[in-house]
Scaffold this motif. Structure first.
Motif, PDB file in Angstrom:
ATOM      1  N   HIS A   1       7.620   8.064   8.929  1.00 26.67           N
ATOM      2  CA  HIS A   1       7.674   6.606   8.739  1.00 26.67           C
ATOM      3  C   HIS A   1       6.337   5.958   9.098  1.00 26.67           C
ATOM      4  CE1 HIS A   1       8.303   5.687  13.065  1.00 26.67           C
ATOM      5  NE2 HIS A   1       9.020   6.794  13.065  1.00 26.67           N
ATOM      6  N   ASP A   2       5.623   6.495  10.081  1.00 27.27           N
ATOM      7  CA  ASP A   2       4.289   5.966  10.411  1.00 27.27           C
ATOM      8  C   ASP A   2       3.276   6.342   9.338  1.00 27.27           C
ATOM      9  OD1 ASP A   2       5.154   4.759  12.716  1.00 27.27           O
ATOM     10  OD2 ASP A   2       4.409   6.326  14.055  1.00 27.27           O
ATOM     11  N   LEU A   3       3.382   7.555   8.817  1.00 34.05           N
ATOM     12  CA  LEU A   3       2.475   8.005   7.764  1.00 34.05           C
ATOM     13  C   LEU A   3       2.599   7.108   6.530  1.00 34.05           C
ATOM     14  CD1 LEU A   3       0.447  10.192   6.855  1.00 34.05           C
ATOM     15  CD2 LEU A   3       2.402  11.509   6.039  1.00 34.05           C
ATOM     16  N   TYR A   4       3.821   6.767   6.162  1.00 32.58           N
ATOM     17  CA  TYR A   4       4.079   5.880   5.027  1.00 32.58           C
ATOM     18  C   TYR A   4       3.432   4.516   5.271  1.00 32.58           C
ATOM     19  CZ  TYR A   4       6.848   3.439   1.446  1.00 32.58           C
ATOM     20  OH  TYR A   4       7.244   2.692   0.366  1.00 32.58           O
ATOM     21  N   LYS A   5       3.633   3.979   6.471  1.00 31.87           N
ATOM     22  CA  LYS A   5       3.073   2.670   6.828  1.00 31.87           C
ATOM     23  C   LYS A   5       1.543   2.713   6.827  1.00 31.87           C
ATOM     24  CE  LYS A   5       3.675   1.407  11.070  1.00 31.87           C
ATOM     25  NZ  LYS A   5       4.212   0.942  12.349  1.00 31.87           N
TER      26      LYS A   5
ATOM     27  N   PHE B   1      -4.038   1.621   1.324  1.00 38.18           N
ATOM     28  CA  PHE B   1      -4.041   1.701  -0.134  1.00 38.18           C
ATOM     29  C   PHE B   1      -2.808   0.988  -0.671  1.00 38.18           C
ATOM     30  CE2 PHE B   1      -4.385   3.286  -4.358  1.00 38.18           C
ATOM     31  CZ  PHE B   1      -5.714   3.609  -4.510  1.00 38.18           C
ATOM     32  N   THR B   2      -3.012  -0.146  -1.312  1.00 38.00           N
ATOM     33  CA  THR B   2      -1.924  -0.922  -1.909  1.00 38.00           C
ATOM     34  C   THR B   2      -1.548  -0.280  -3.238  1.00 38.00           C
ATOM     35  OG1 THR B   2      -2.705  -2.937  -0.854  1.00 38.00           O
ATOM     36  CG2 THR B   2      -1.278  -3.202  -2.783  1.00 38.00           C
ATOM     37  N   THR B   3      -0.307   0.154  -3.349  1.00 36.34           N
ATOM     38  CA  THR B   3       0.159   0.811  -4.565  1.00 36.34           C
ATOM     39  C   THR B   3       1.683   0.775  -4.597  1.00 36.34           C
ATOM     40  OG1 THR B   3      -0.104   2.777  -5.953  1.00 36.34           O
ATOM     41  CG2 THR B   3       0.189   3.155  -3.583  1.00 36.34           C
ATOM     42  N   THR B   4       2.279   1.518  -5.497  1.00 39.10           N
ATOM     43  CA  THR B   4       3.734   1.551  -5.629  1.00 39.10           C
ATOM     44  C   THR B   4       4.344   2.603  -4.709  1.00 39.10           C
ATOM     45  OG1 THR B   4       3.635   3.164  -7.417  1.00 39.10           O
ATOM     46  CG2 THR B   4       3.590   0.831  -8.046  1.00 39.10           C
ATOM     47  N   ASN B   5       5.639   2.502  -4.504  1.00 35.82           N
ATOM     48  CA  ASN B   5       6.349   3.460  -3.670  1.00 35.82           C
ATOM     49  C   ASN B   5       6.181   4.885  -4.210  1.00 35.82           C
ATOM     50  OD1 ASN B   5       8.304   4.157  -1.523  1.00 35.82           O
ATOM     51  ND2 ASN B   5       9.678   4.561  -3.234  1.00 35.82           N
ATOM     52  N   LYS B   6       6.385   5.074  -5.494  1.00 33.58           N
ATOM     53  CA  LYS B   6       6.288   6.400  -6.107  1.00 33.58           C
ATOM     54  C   LYS B   6       4.901   6.997  -5.904  1.00 33.58           C
ATOM     55  CE  LYS B   6       7.342   9.805  -9.002  1.00 33.58           C
ATOM     56  NZ  LYS B   6       8.306  10.832  -8.702  1.00 33.58           N
ATOM     57  N   THR B   7       3.868   6.199  -6.099  1.00 28.48           N
ATOM     58  CA  THR B   7       2.500   6.700  -6.003  1.00 28.48           C
ATOM     59  C   THR B   7       2.162   7.108  -4.577  1.00 28.48           C
ATOM     60  OG1 THR B   7       1.877   5.269  -7.849  1.00 28.48           O
ATOM     61  CG2 THR B   7       0.093   6.178  -6.536  1.00 28.48           C
ATOM     62  N   ILE B   8       2.497   6.274  -3.591  1.00 31.77           N
ATOM     63  CA  ILE B   8       2.168   6.619  -2.204  1.00 31.77           C
ATOM     64  C   ILE B   8       2.973   7.832  -1.759  1.00 31.77           C
ATOM     65  CG2 ILE B   8       3.777   5.118  -0.951  1.00 31.77           C
ATOM     66  CD1 ILE B   8       0.067   5.626  -0.077  1.00 31.77           C
TER      67      ILE B   8
ATOM     68  N   MET C   1       4.946  -6.041   2.539  1.00 33.36           N
ATOM     69  CA  MET C   1       5.045  -7.083   1.514  1.00 33.36           C
ATOM     70  C   MET C   1       5.016  -6.393   0.153  1.00 33.36           C
ATOM     71  SD  MET C   1       5.094 -10.373   0.772  1.00 33.36           S
ATOM     72  CE  MET C   1       4.621 -11.152   2.289  1.00 33.36           C
ATOM     73  N   SER C   2       5.894  -6.840  -0.732  1.00 35.46           N
ATOM     74  CA  SER C   2       5.832  -6.339  -2.104  1.00 35.46           C
ATOM     75  C   SER C   2       5.392  -7.465  -3.022  1.00 35.46           C
ATOM     76  CB  SER C   2       7.152  -5.734  -2.558  1.00 35.46           C
ATOM     77  OG  SER C   2       8.222  -6.531  -2.309  1.00 35.46           O
TER      78      SER C   2
ATOM     79  N   PHE D   1       4.033  -3.622  -6.384  1.00 32.26           N
ATOM     80  CA  PHE D   1       3.029  -3.003  -5.527  1.00 32.26           C
ATOM     81  C   PHE D   1       3.335  -3.379  -4.082  1.00 32.26           C
ATOM     82  CE2 PHE D   1       1.269  -2.215  -9.519  1.00 32.26           C
ATOM     83  CZ  PHE D   1       0.264  -1.267  -9.386  1.00 32.26           C
ATOM     84  N   LEU D   2       3.015  -2.478  -3.160  1.00 30.43           N
ATOM     85  CA  LEU D   2       3.380  -2.627  -1.757  1.00 30.43           C
ATOM     86  C   LEU D   2       2.164  -2.533  -0.858  1.00 30.43           C
ATOM     87  CD1 LEU D   2       6.230   0.040  -1.879  1.00 30.43           C
ATOM     88  CD2 LEU D   2       6.496  -2.415  -2.200  1.00 30.43           C
ATOM     89  N   SER D   3       2.229  -3.229   0.280  1.00 35.01           N
ATOM     90  CA  SER D   3       1.181  -3.121   1.284  1.00 35.01           C
ATOM     91  C   SER D   3       1.743  -3.455   2.658  1.00 35.01           C
ATOM     92  CB  SER D   3       0.015  -4.064   0.975  1.00 35.01           C
ATOM     93  OG  SER D   3      -0.996  -3.912   1.957  1.00 35.01           O
ATOM     94  N   THR D   4       1.223  -2.770   3.666  1.00 34.47           N
ATOM     95  CA  THR D   4       1.543  -3.109   5.053  1.00 34.47           C
ATOM     96  C   THR D   4       0.344  -3.785   5.711  1.00 34.47           C
ATOM     97  OG1 THR D   4       0.869  -0.903   5.797  1.00 34.47           O
ATOM     98  CG2 THR D   4       3.215  -1.237   5.327  1.00 34.47           C
ATOM     99  N   ASN D   5      -0.687  -4.067   4.928  1.00 30.26           N
ATOM    100  CA  ASN D   5      -1.902  -4.700   5.428  1.00 30.26           C
ATOM    101  C   ASN D   5      -1.798  -6.221   5.222  1.00 30.26           C
ATOM    102  OD1 ASN D   5      -4.473  -5.666   5.926  1.00 30.26           O
ATOM    103  ND2 ASN D   5      -5.504  -4.015   4.830  1.00 30.26           N
ATOM    104  N   PRO D   6      -1.694  -6.999   6.323  1.00 28.25           N
ATOM    105  CA  PRO D   6      -1.567  -8.458   6.176  1.00 28.25           C
ATOM    106  C   PRO D   6      -2.709  -9.095   5.384  1.00 28.25           C
ATOM    107  CG  PRO D   6      -1.125  -7.795   8.436  1.00 28.25           C
ATOM    108  CD  PRO D   6      -1.634  -6.577   7.714  1.00 28.25           C
ATOM    109  N   ASP D   7      -3.882  -8.471   5.360  1.00 23.16           N
ATOM    110  CA  ASP D   7      -4.997  -9.005   4.580  1.00 23.16           C
ATOM    111  C   ASP D   7      -4.730  -8.944   3.079  1.00 23.16           C
ATOM    112  OD1 ASP D   7      -6.349  -9.475   6.958  1.00 23.16           O
ATOM    113  OD2 ASP D   7      -7.507  -7.614   6.838  1.00 23.16           O
ATOM    114  N   GLN D   8      -3.798  -8.112   2.658  1.00 25.87           N
ATOM    115  CA  GLN D   8      -3.475  -7.957   1.238  1.00 25.87           C
ATOM    116  C   GLN D   8      -2.298  -8.821   0.783  1.00 25.87           C
ATOM    117  OE1 GLN D   8      -5.189  -5.931  -1.031  1.00 25.87           O
ATOM    118  NE2 GLN D   8      -6.620  -5.855   0.681  1.00 25.87           N
ATOM    119  N   TYR D   9      -1.589  -9.440   1.708  1.00 26.16           N
ATOM    120  CA  TYR D   9      -0.372 -10.174   1.383  1.00 26.16           C
ATOM    121  C   TYR D   9      -0.613 -11.296   0.378  1.00 26.16           C
ATOM    122  CZ  TYR D   9       2.045  -7.815   5.276  1.00 26.16           C
ATOM    123  OH  TYR D   9       2.603  -6.896   6.106  1.00 26.16           O
TER     124      TYR D   9
END
Length: 123
Positions: A51-55, A61-68, A93-94, A110-118
């Protein structure tokens, strides 16, 4: 029935090129994450639970669930569970609009856990 023969040499060549393009994309994602963290993917996997690796992956890298999931070798079903938990915790954020998934070629968020990308995801 489709108009092209899936056993034709052109079809094989096209599929081969697509597979190489996908592998180049996945390698790029892994290299980006490795450069930003200073750790190899193997070191990250040893140091962090899935779960940390996913985050971490979606932070760099902002991308889709499948790609990550493909890049980090996480089963898509597990990635979907990680995504749901992070969304519920307010840490992921999606995108509002769907874009073309670089891995599948289908529309996806597309998904990101980086607040700078929201802000980009909300456009």
């Amino acid at each position: 029935m489709r108009g092209t023969n899936s056993n034709s040499p052109n079809s094989f060549l096209n599929n081969s090129i697509k597979a190489k393009d996908k592998q180049i994309l996945l390698n790029h994602i892994v290299q980006t994450i490795e450069q930003k963290t200073g750790l190899s993917l193997l070191q990250l996997k040893r140091k962090h639970p899935q779960h940390d690796l996913y985050k971490i992956g979606l932070f760099y890298f902002t991308t889709t669930n499948k790609t990550i999931c493909e890049a980090l070798k996480i089963p898509v079903e597990a990635g979907t569970r990680r995504k749901r938990k992070l969304e519920k915790d307010g840490r992921l954020m999606s995108s509002i609009k769907k874009g073309i998934c670089p891995f599948t070629g289908h529309k996806a968020r597309f998904l990101s856990t980086n607040p700078d990308q929201y802000n980009k995801l909300l456009e």
